[in-house]
Design a protein around this motif. Structure first.
Motif, PDB file in Angstrom:
ATOM      1  N   UNK A  33       0.840  -1.203   0.000  1.00 29.83           N
ATOM      2  CA  UNK A  33       0.000   0.000   0.000  1.00 29.83           C
ATOM      3  C   UNK A  33       0.875   1.253   0.000  1.00 29.83           C
ATOM      4  N   UNK A  55     -11.672  -8.283   2.208  1.00 32.63           N
ATOM      5  CA  UNK A  55     -11.915  -6.902   2.651  1.00 32.63           C
ATOM      6  C   UNK A  55     -12.193  -6.859   4.147  1.00 32.63           C
ATOM      7  N   UNK A  56     -12.937  -7.858   4.642  1.00 31.32           N
ATOM      8  CA  UNK A  56     -13.276  -7.866   6.073  1.00 31.32           C
ATOM      9  C   UNK A  56     -12.046  -8.111   6.937  1.00 31.32           C
ATOM     10  N   UNK A  57     -11.075  -8.850   6.399  1.00 30.92           N
ATOM     11  CA  UNK A  57      -9.844  -9.098   7.159  1.00 30.92           C
ATOM     12  C   UNK A  57      -8.931  -7.884   7.081  1.00 30.92           C
ATOM     13  N   UNK A  58      -8.907  -7.214   5.926  1.00 28.09           N
ATOM     14  CA  UNK A  58      -8.001  -6.084   5.768  1.00 28.09           C
ATOM     15  C   UNK A  58      -6.557  -6.526   5.876  1.00 28.09           C
ATOM     16  N   UNK A  59      -5.708  -5.594   6.227  1.00 33.09           N
ATOM     17  CA  UNK A  59      -4.282  -5.893   6.371  1.00 33.09           C
ATOM     18  C   UNK A  59      -3.733  -5.138   7.572  1.00 33.09           C
ATOM     19  N   UNK A  60      -4.010  -5.662   8.773  1.00 31.26           N
ATOM     20  CA  UNK A  60      -3.522  -4.962   9.972  1.00 31.26           C
ATOM     21  C   UNK A  60      -2.001  -4.781   9.917  1.00 31.26           C
ATOM     22  N   UNK A  61      -1.530  -3.659  10.436  1.00 32.35           N
ATOM     23  CA  UNK A  61      -0.095  -3.358  10.371  1.00 32.35           C
ATOM     24  C   UNK A  61       0.567  -3.354  11.744  1.00 32.35           C
ATOM     25  N   UNK A  62      -0.180  -3.787  12.785  1.00 29.07           N
ATOM     26  CA  UNK A  62       0.463  -3.859  14.098  1.00 29.07           C
ATOM     27  C   UNK A  62       1.228  -5.168  14.213  1.00 29.07           C
ATOM     28  N   UNK A  82       4.005  -0.574  14.746  1.00 33.29           N
ATOM     29  CA  UNK A  82       3.391  -0.648  13.415  1.00 33.29           C
ATOM     30  C   UNK A  82       4.418  -0.677  12.295  1.00 33.29           C
TER      31      UNK A  82
END
Lengths: 231, 220
Positions: free
Chosen positions: B42, B115-122, B169
């Motif tokens: 991204x 889309x519901x999972x997204x891409x968490x960055x923590x 992050x």
């Protein structure tokens, strides 16, 4: 939009560019349309090529478009706000861990992976921007409106939010502190507007009708019961 | 572009459609579907968008910025080779070359869960505790750089106060440069608007800052 071949548009376009330095309004209008047609053809070619090479699936493209056109939008955020107004425990949870509280309503994922809720009070008004690009909490608000992505909003709201608010028809009391949240990382901000007066005893569903998209960005306030009655 | 003058008033349109042209929705969908293949991050796509020459960036419109950046990334990653799109449009020919994608084809039934999972960055913190704590004074560093950064120019060299520690992050600057995730502590920092601007109708401006953006300020 167009039944012409790409080459036709390209030559038409370059002809306009090269030979018509002083355009009439009508001419400009034609020009804009042919220009948009060129882009439409360019996008279609790109999509077809990527499909032909197996990089993307056209059914997935339709599913993506359907999601953001029909399934995800500010009604999601309105449910979050209405629940926060209605349920004091949820409001506390939302302030402590917005990601989890919002996920409990089924709103998760892309561009909302890390949520923070900022609640307006009689003293403080919150307003959200992304000065660097267009970061926006998609799962609760959907795709951002054009003005949110525009240079005027992004440049001015960090410095003079009060004058930006007047362009939205919002005037706050002079003593209200305005806090601006610039979405510079992957944390996304949702404004919890103040609950309008005269809504005592309202259900969550009724309250949700008062919550506008702009009130959750901070460029608006929640509607009053009389505003909804008029609509 | 925070604080840059001269762009005029904001023009909200209450009846604005979600997309102004049918191709805009296609650009969104192609960008998301290609993004799912893992050929770029991204942050790389953000960098591609902000690398568009300023004159174009300010005038061509939002989804044309996305389109240009998508084309630039497809070219940079050799997904589409020079002249291939023109040959395809004119003659319908497709080259046999394929780039290996780190992630599988996004199929229709995977769209909703993806889309519901997204891409968490923590990420799980390593290398010790956060350097700064809420209440602490910090200064945003001055960064002269043409590379991608998420530290807005308007806070650089200004002092602020740590309000929250968001977590550990993925660091956008490193990821945009193709240097991997290099996670860092991420903070919310409050800046006094009057100190930033001299005169302001805002009381404060909050920015999310990774630790490398910040330096400690000794209390005087």
């Amino acid at each position: 939009m167009s039944h012409n071949k790409p080459g036709d548009h390209r030559s038409h376009h370059s002809h306009d560019d090269e030979h018509s330095p002083a355009s009439t309004h009508d001419h400009n209008h034609d020009h804009d349309h042919s220009h948009l047609d060129v882009i439409a053809v360019r996008v279609r070619s790109l999509q077809s090529l990527l499909v032909a090479k197996g990089y993307i699936d056209p059914d997935a493209l339709n599913a993506l478009i359907d999601t953001y056109e029909n399934q995800i939008g500010p009604r999601n955020g309105a449910r979050v706000v209405a629940k926060a107004w209605h349920d004091p425990d949820f409001f506390i949870w939302l302030n402590a861990d917005a990601t989890a509280a919002i996920a409990s309503l089924g709103f998760t994922g892309r561009q909302g992976e890390h949520m923070v809720a900022v609640a307006n009070t009689p003293d403080t008004h919150n307003i959200v921007v992304c000065t660097l690009c267009s970061c926006y909490p998609w799962p609760v608000l959907g795709l951002p409106p054009s003005w949110y992505k525009s240079a005027p909003y992004r440049s001015r709201v960090v410095q003079d939010p009060a004058s930006v608010l007047t362009e939205f028809g919002v005037t706050l009391p002079a003593e209200t502190h305005i806090t601006v949240w610039d979405s510079t990382a992957e944390v996304r901000y949702l404004v919890i507007p103040m609950r309008p007066a005269g809504t005592e005893g309202w259900s969550e569903e009724q309250l949700a009708t008062l919550v506008t998209r702009d009130s959750m960005i901070g460029t608006g306030q929640a509607l009053s019961p009389s505003q909804v009655a008029l609509a | 572009m925070g604080g840059v003058a001269g762009f005029g008033p904001v023009s909200p349109d209450p009846d604005e459609p979600l997309f102004h042209e049918p191709w805009e929705r296609d650009v969104l969908a192609i960008t998301l579907a290609m993004g799912a293949r893992g050929l770029w991050t991204l942050d790389e796509s953000r960098f591609a968008r902000e690398s568009i020459p300023a004159n174009d960036y300010l005038t061509i419109g939002y989804y044309r910025i996305w389109l240009q950046a998508l084309e630039d990334l497809l070219s940079a990653k050799a997904v589409i080779t020079k002249g291939e799109l023109e040959r395809f449009a004119d003659e319908g020919t497709v080259s046999a070359d394929r780039v290996r994608c780190p992630k599988p084809l996004l199929q229709a039934e995977s769209v909703a869960p993806a889309l519901a999972a997204g891409a968490p960055v923590d990420r799980e913190p390593e290398g010790g505790a956060a350097k700064f704590q809420p209440g602490q004074r910090v200064r945003a560093r001055h960064k002269e750089s043409t590379a991608h950064t998420r530290l807005p120019a308007y806070v650089q060299s200004h002092c602020g106060e740590i309000v929250a520690v968001h977590g550990y992050h993925v660091f956008a600057d490193a990821q945009a440069a193709g240097e991997g995730e290099s996670p860092q502590w991420l903070y919310n920092v409050r800046f006094c608007a009057e100190k930033l601007w001299g005169e302001s109708s805002a009381r404060s401006v909050h920015i999310d800052c990774w630790e490398p953006y910040l330096e400690a300020v000794s209390d005087e």
